[in-house]
Design an enzyme around this catalytic site. Structure first.
Site, short mmCIF file in Angstrom:
data_model
loop_
_atom_site.label_atom_id
_atom_site.label_comp_id
_atom_site.label_asym_id
_atom_site.label_seq_id
_atom_site.Cartn_x
_atom_site.Cartn_y
_atom_site.Cartn_z
N ARG A 1 -4.34 -7.97 -0.73
CA ARG A 1 -4.69 -9.38 -0.97
C ARG A 1 -5.91 -9.52 -1.87
NH1 ARG A 1 -1.75 -8.83 3.50
NH2 ARG A 1 -0.67 -10.61 4.47
N SER B 1 -3.63 -4.41 4.38
CA SER B 1 -3.28 -5.81 4.14
C SER B 1 -4.36 -6.50 3.30
CB SER B 1 -3.17 -6.56 5.48
OG SER B 1 -2.10 -6.06 6.23
N ARG C 1 4.11 6.13 9.00
CA ARG C 1 3.65 5.99 10.39
C ARG C 1 4.43 6.90 11.35
NH1 ARG C 1 -0.11 2.09 9.49
NH2 ARG C 1 0.56 0.30 8.24
N GLN D 1 4.12 -11.56 5.64
CA GLN D 1 4.57 -11.35 4.25
C GLN D 1 5.31 -12.58 3.75
OE1 GLN D 1 6.70 -7.64 4.10
NE2 GLN D 1 4.90 -6.46 4.68
N ASP E 1 2.77 -2.89 13.56
CA ASP E 1 2.79 -1.56 12.94
C ASP E 1 2.35 -0.45 13.91
OD1 ASP E 1 3.67 -2.67 10.58
OD2 ASP E 1 1.64 -2.94 9.79
C1 S3P Z 1 1.80 -7.03 6.57
C2 S3P Z 1 2.61 -7.70 7.44
C3 S3P Z 1 3.53 -7.04 8.38
C4 S3P Z 1 3.23 -5.55 8.52
C5 S3P Z 1 2.93 -4.91 7.21
C6 S3P Z 1 1.75 -5.56 6.55
C7 S3P Z 1 0.95 -7.81 5.66
O1 S3P Z 1 4.85 -7.21 7.91
O2 S3P Z 1 4.30 -4.89 9.15
O3 S3P Z 1 2.65 -3.52 7.38
O4 S3P Z 1 0.00 -7.25 5.08
O5 S3P Z 1 1.20 -9.00 5.49
P1 S3P Z 1 5.68 -8.57 8.22
O6 S3P Z 1 4.86 -9.67 7.75
O7 S3P Z 1 6.96 -8.47 7.45
O8 S3P Z 1 5.90 -8.53 9.71
#
Ligand code: S3P
Length: 445
Positions: free
Chosen positions: A33, A29, A402, A177, A328
């Site tokens: 970013r 993540s 995963r 997200q 996750d």
């Molecule tokens: C993530 C948010 C999660 C997660 C993904 C990474 C992120 O998804 O499952 O692996 O980096 O913002 P959602 O925001 O759709 O739940």
């Protein structure tokens, strides 16, 4: 598309104690970013510890296609020269995000605030995932989808707004997200863009926006929620980002060490943001010996050193409000639950159905084919732990990294070997998984 159709199966078998000290790769993540905010900043950003997995590399390529300069300067060390907020240029080729929902949806947000058209595409897994959840708020801000696959799915062309509007948006599901896409589009809008979430999701975008110089304020909303307000059109300045180790990747060796008798493992620099620590909380409730031996932090993101030893686990109930902090990790938690004594009830897992695969069904299938009793009841998953797992099954990975890693972890302590049909997708998030686990004592063949 990133992958050839050739599959690379692997078998995992009962192993001796897993012992050692490791740093799993950088957080996915934060890596996405850092590249995106580096590209939207003015000047140079230096990133260390970047996850060099396929998902993140696709985001790096998309930033380049949008006009930023992105260069690798050493192992996991990258430099980005940004173009400034709303400074993206129109890409001349489609942006291919491979397997990554995060890369795709966050970049949609960043593109939505620029007067350009970009084609978004991905592999078969990503093409099957819902995009309306992000496109709907971006349309309120002035972006348009000028072509789309069935039901708002990829491939699609997004036309960013020349004059994006700030909005106040209540996310329909706890999703970092969706939140991040709105905030990234809001960077280009005048005035204040607000996102309200009923359940707090990971806040890496907010923390990193602050680190790059944005004015962003978070307040508590309701019992578990948050209200995040970003002041638009900031001048983001280039920054240094040290990416901590990914707790979602650490989850695999961590659970492996819990279930393989005699194991004693240290995982260092693991990101310990409280919105990502649901798995450790749950495993401790199950009786796991996990010690936090050192903590420090960087750019608002805390890190910890975790020592984990093989433990006798018992079934627990995992409340639905914990889901965003371990969304996750349910696959590998289900593996731990199968080795526990008693039932583990995981509630409120609807979002698992729209991940890289339908993870609710895939988790149940992974366990069933290896002799574990499991039930899906509405949005809940119930695993009947019996202290051991018969194993002997072939697990279908469904283009989901995963699932592959969880099944391989299960095989390390199962009575009979566990086989996965395809390990190729592990490279999306944890390219070093197989050699790293082997170094710790895992038997894969
Ligand atoms: C993530 C948010 C999660 C997660 C993904 C990474 C992120 O998804 O499952 O692996 O980096 O913002 P959602 O925001 O759709 O739940």
């Amino acid at each position: 598309m990133a992958h050839s159709p050739a599959q690379t199966p692997l078998e995992s078998r009962s192993s001796g104690p897993l012992v050692g000290t490791v740093r799993v790769p950088g957080d996915k993540s934060i890596s996405h970013r850092a590249l995106i905010l580096g590209a939207l900043a003015v000047g140079e950003s230096r990133i260390s510890g970047l996850l060099e997995g396929e998902d993140v590399l696709n985001t790096a390529k998309s930033m380049q296609a949008l006009g930023a300069t992105v260069a690798r300067t050493g192992d996991f060390a990258w430099v980005v020269q940004g173009v400034g907020v709303a400074g993206f240029r129109q890409p001349t080729t489609p942006l291919d995000f491979g397997n990554s929902g995060t890369g795709c949806r966050l970049v949609m947000g960043a593109v939505a605030g620029c007067p350009i058209a970009a084609v978004f595409d991905g592999d078969a897994s990503l093409r099957s995932r819902p995009m309306r959840r992000v496109l709907d708020p971006l349309a309120l801000m002035g972006a348009k989808v000028i072509a789309d696959g069935a039901g708002g799915r990829l491939p699609l062309t997004l036309l960013g707004a020349r004059d994006p509007l700030p909005i106040e948006y209540r996310t329909p599901v706890a999703s970092a997200q969706i939140k991040s896409a709105v905030l990234l589009a809001g960077l280009a809008a005048p005035g204040q863009t607000t996102v309200i979430e009923q359940e707090a999701s990971r806040d890496h975008t907010e923390l990193m926006l602050k680190h790059f110089g944005a004015d962003i304020v978070t307040t508590v909303e309701g019992v578990h929620g948050r209200r995040i307000t970003l002041t638009g059109q900031p001048e983001l300045h280039g920054a240094q980002v040290m990416v901590p180790a990914d707790p979602s990747s650490a989850a695999f060796p961590l659970v492996a060490a819990l279930i393989v008798a005699g194991s004693d493992l240290v995982l260092f620099d693991v990101m310990a943001n409280p919105l990502r620590t649901g798995l450790v909380t749950t495993l401790r409730e199950m009786g796991a010996a996990i010690e936090e031996t050192e903590s420090r932090g960087d750019a608002g993101e805390p890190m910890a050193q975790l020592r984990v030893r093989a433990s006798k686990l018992r079934g627990v109930e995992v409340p639905p409000e914990r889901a965003p902090s371990m969304i996750d990790e349910y696959l590998v938690l289900a593996v731990a639950a199968a080795f526990a004594e008693g039932a583990t009830v995981m509630r409120g897992l609807r979002e698992l159905r729209v991940k890289e695969s339908d993870r609710l069904e895939a988790t149940a299938a992974m366990l069933r084919v290896n002799g574990v009793r499991v039930e899906i009841s509405g949005d809940d998953l119930i695993v009947e732990g019996r202290g051991h797992v018969p194993g002997g099954g072939l697990v279908a990975t469904h283009m989901d990294h995963r699932i592959a890693m969880s099944a391989l972890v299960m095989g390390l302590a199962a009575d009979k070997p566990v086989k996965v049909d395809d390990t190729a997708f592990i490279a999306t998030s944890f390219p070093d998984f197989i050699p790293m686990m082997r170094r710790l004592g895992a038997e894969f063949s």
